[in-house]
Scaffold this motif. Structure first.
Motif, PDB file in Angstrom:
ATOM      1  N   ASP A 123      -0.938  28.397  15.035  1.00  0.00           N
ATOM      2  CA  ASP A 123      -1.166  27.643  13.806  1.00  0.00           C
ATOM      3  C   ASP A 123      -2.561  27.926  13.244  1.00  0.00           C
ATOM      4  O   ASP A 123      -2.739  28.081  12.029  1.00  0.00           O
ATOM      5  N   ARG A 124      -3.542  27.994  14.141  1.00  0.00           N
ATOM      6  CA  ARG A 124      -4.937  28.172  13.685  1.00  0.00           C
ATOM      7  C   ARG A 124      -5.161  29.535  13.047  1.00  0.00           C
ATOM      8  O   ARG A 124      -6.052  29.675  12.190  1.00  0.00           O
ATOM      9  N   GLN A 125      -4.350  30.524  13.395  1.00  0.00           N
ATOM     10  CA  GLN A 125      -4.506  31.844  12.779  1.00  0.00           C
ATOM     11  C   GLN A 125      -4.050  31.844  11.321  1.00  0.00           C
ATOM     12  O   GLN A 125      -4.425  32.730  10.550  1.00  0.00           O
ATOM     13  N   GLY A 126      -3.222  30.877  10.948  1.00  0.00           N
ATOM     14  CA  GLY A 126      -2.797  30.735   9.557  1.00  0.00           C
ATOM     15  C   GLY A 126      -1.699  31.670   9.117  1.00  0.00           C
ATOM     16  O   GLY A 126      -1.356  31.721   7.932  1.00  0.00           O
ATOM     17  N   HIS A 127      -1.082  32.396  10.047  1.00  0.00           N
ATOM     18  CA  HIS A 127      -0.138  33.438   9.646  1.00  0.00           C
ATOM     19  C   HIS A 127       1.249  32.898   9.284  1.00  0.00           C
ATOM     20  O   HIS A 127       2.047  33.628   8.694  1.00  0.00           O
ATOM     21  N   ILE A 128       1.530  31.644   9.644  1.00  0.00           N
ATOM     22  CA  ILE A 128       2.812  31.074   9.216  1.00  0.00           C
ATOM     23  C   ILE A 128       2.862  31.039   7.696  1.00  0.00           C
ATOM     24  O   ILE A 128       3.862  31.427   7.072  1.00  0.00           O
ATOM     25  N   ARG A 159       0.168  21.344   4.449  1.00  0.00           N
ATOM     26  CA  ARG A 159      -0.567  22.494   4.976  1.00  0.00           C
ATOM     27  C   ARG A 159      -1.506  22.024   6.083  1.00  0.00           C
ATOM     28  O   ARG A 159      -2.028  20.905   6.025  1.00  0.00           O
ATOM     29  N   PRO A 160      -1.757  22.877   7.065  1.00  0.00           N
ATOM     30  CA  PRO A 160      -2.782  22.537   8.054  1.00  0.00           C
ATOM     31  C   PRO A 160      -4.132  22.359   7.355  1.00  0.00           C
ATOM     32  O   PRO A 160      -4.386  22.995   6.321  1.00  0.00           O
ATOM     33  N   PRO A 161      -5.000  21.512   7.871  1.00  0.00           N
ATOM     34  CA  PRO A 161      -6.295  21.263   7.207  1.00  0.00           C
ATOM     35  C   PRO A 161      -7.093  22.529   6.920  1.00  0.00           C
ATOM     36  O   PRO A 161      -7.758  22.628   5.884  1.00  0.00           O
TER      37      PRO A 161
END
Length: 472
Positions: free
Chosen positions: A344-349, A201-203
């Motif tokens: 990616d930073r929006q977290g919608h993936i 997961r992204p941090p």
């Protein structure tokens, strides 16, 4: 006399020691010449510092990295212990690390190529209970070997990467080689992404509760990591591999475990992409771009001077990217990377299941010159998702290729075996040029006749008709 014997003995020891090196920096001495005579590999892996035409330090560094990669010797990212006095024997499996991803390959003299055919494979599907993913993967491999890899020396222009997450072992590696034959020796790389930054997961989402995500657990976390991999991480992996191994991977050809190439591709796909300066190639369309509205609008709002190559029409073709051929340099460009970081930073993936299909499509429409996009239509292609209960086609399907003389037989068998015999329904039609992204199709000059491709699909893949023209 004793001093002469000692000096001669020391010189012979120096020659023998230098001959054991993988690389040699030397001046014009008889000892260096003798060492190269004893180890002929040093003929190509040495630099004479007295030679005014010697290669540059940077080129020598690339040469060192590439041989390190080929032999499995440790880089700064590797934890493998190697006995330098005894170089790896030809033919054994070597294993090494790239940012904690474990790469297994056959130790041969074959150097890494500039292109990669990639799969993300598994033995059991992370979301579709009961699906035999491994059998599907093997069938896909058999067909790509029959209809591409075994033809016209295509194997000499690519490496085959099979990415996985703890699914495959060395025994599986050997079984795949045995299945495909000796021509694949040195071509396959089996890459375990588990524990690496390429499969995390992204941090900023480390502490997310998956139960708050849309359509979870119907679409598992593993499924969302797959989307993140093909959106973000795959480009980072190959950039890091190029840096660490001294390789020059440029074009990435992706197939899914359910991707079936049903007819021969005689030309080299990578050479074709490079010769025409295409940055993205796709095969079929999925009309589900409506879900990109929020991200597309927000990105444009936050970047007032942004001028896309094409504005995203929510009715246009989304690239059905279980098949794609992409230029790594395009996806690693500053403008595309800025866009991908924003997404990616929006977290919608993870949170909204915003798929790699939609993000690829937005990226290519926004940043690629329309003349650098290509839709492959010449070979027959199948990718379908089937309901695990009634076995009916739920999404995707099959489309004839205009160069496939057997396409009618292939699609008739699909229609009878996977629709009629199961009591299922799907969209079956002949698709005309206006339905097939005509600006991107670049039909071969050698094709004669009116383009009309028999197509059988379910869901929003190649349906509804009449929208292909919106995409070019």
């Amino acid at each position: 006399m004793d001093n002469h014997h000692r000096v001669n003995g020391e010189a012979l020891v120096d020659v023998l020691a230098m001959s054991k090196c993988q690389f040699l920096l030397h001046t014009s001495t008889t000892q260096a010449e003798a060492a190269i005579y004893l180890n002929l590999n040093l003929h190509n892996n040495s630099v004479n510092l007295d030679d005014p035409d010697r290669i540059s330090p940077s080129k020598f560094g690339v040469m060192v990295k590439q041989l390190v990669y080929e032999t499995g010797l440790p880089t700064k990212a590797s934890t493998q212990q190697i006995n330098f006095a005894k170089p790896p024997s030809q033919g054994r499996l070597v294993e090494y690390k790239l940012d904690n991803a474990t790469i297994v390959r056959r130790d041969t003299s074959r150097r890494c190529r500039n292109n990669a055919l990639v799969y993300l494979a598994q033995k059991k599907h992370s979301s579709y209970t009961g699906k035999d993913s491994y059998s599907s993967f093997l069938r896909s491999l058999d067909l790509i070997y029959k209809n591409y890899l075994s033809l016209n020396n295509h194997l000499d222009n690519l490496d085959l990467f099979i990415f996985h997450t703890n699914d495959f072992t060395h025994d599986d590696f050997r079984a795949l080689e045995s299945r495909l034959g000796p021509s694949l020796f040195g071509v396959i790389r089996l890459v375990n992404l588990t524990g690496s930054p390429f499969w995390q997961r992204p941090p900023h989402q480390t502490f997310d509760d998956p139960h708050s995500w849309y359509a979870y657990p119907l679409f598992s976390e593993g499924y969302r990591r797959m989307m993140h991999w093909f959106t973000i991480d795959i480009w980072n992996f190959f950039a890091r591999l190029n840096d660490e191994a001294g390789c020059s991977y440029r074009y990435i050809f992706r197939l899914d475990e359910d991707s079936l190439i049903h007819s021969p591709i005689q030309y080299d796909v990578f050479d074709f992409m490079e010769a025409n300066r295409y940055v993205y190639g796709y095969r079929m369309c999925a009309y589900e771009m409506q879900v990109t509205r929020r991200m597309w609008t927000l990105f444009k709002k936050q970047n007032h001077n942004f001028q896309p190559q094409r504005d995203v029409d929510l009715q246009m073709c989304g690239f059905y990217n279980n098949f794609f051929v992409a230029d790594l340099e395009f996806f690693r460009s500053l403008s595309v990377q800025k866009f991908l970081r924003f997404i990616d930073r929006q977290g919608h993936i993870y949170r909204r299941r915003l798929g790699d299909l939609m993000i690829h499509s937005m990226s290519v429409y926004a940043f690629a010159d329309p003349n650098r996009i290509h839709r492959f239509l010449d070979f027959t292609y199948e990718h379908g998702t089937f309901n695990q209960t009634n076995r009916c086609l739920a999404w995707g399907g099959i489309q004839a290729g205009y160069n496939d003389k057997n396409s009618t037989t292939t699609l008739s068998e699909f229609y009878h075996d996977k629709l009629l015999d199961r009591g299922c329904f799907a969209n079956a039609t002949l698709m005309r040029p206006e339905d097939l992204s005509p600006s991107y199709a670049h039909i071969s000059d050698g094709y004669e006749g009116t383009l009309s491709l028999y197509t059988i699909t379910a869901g929003r893949v190649e349906f509804p008709l009449g929208k292909g023209i919106l995409s070019g």
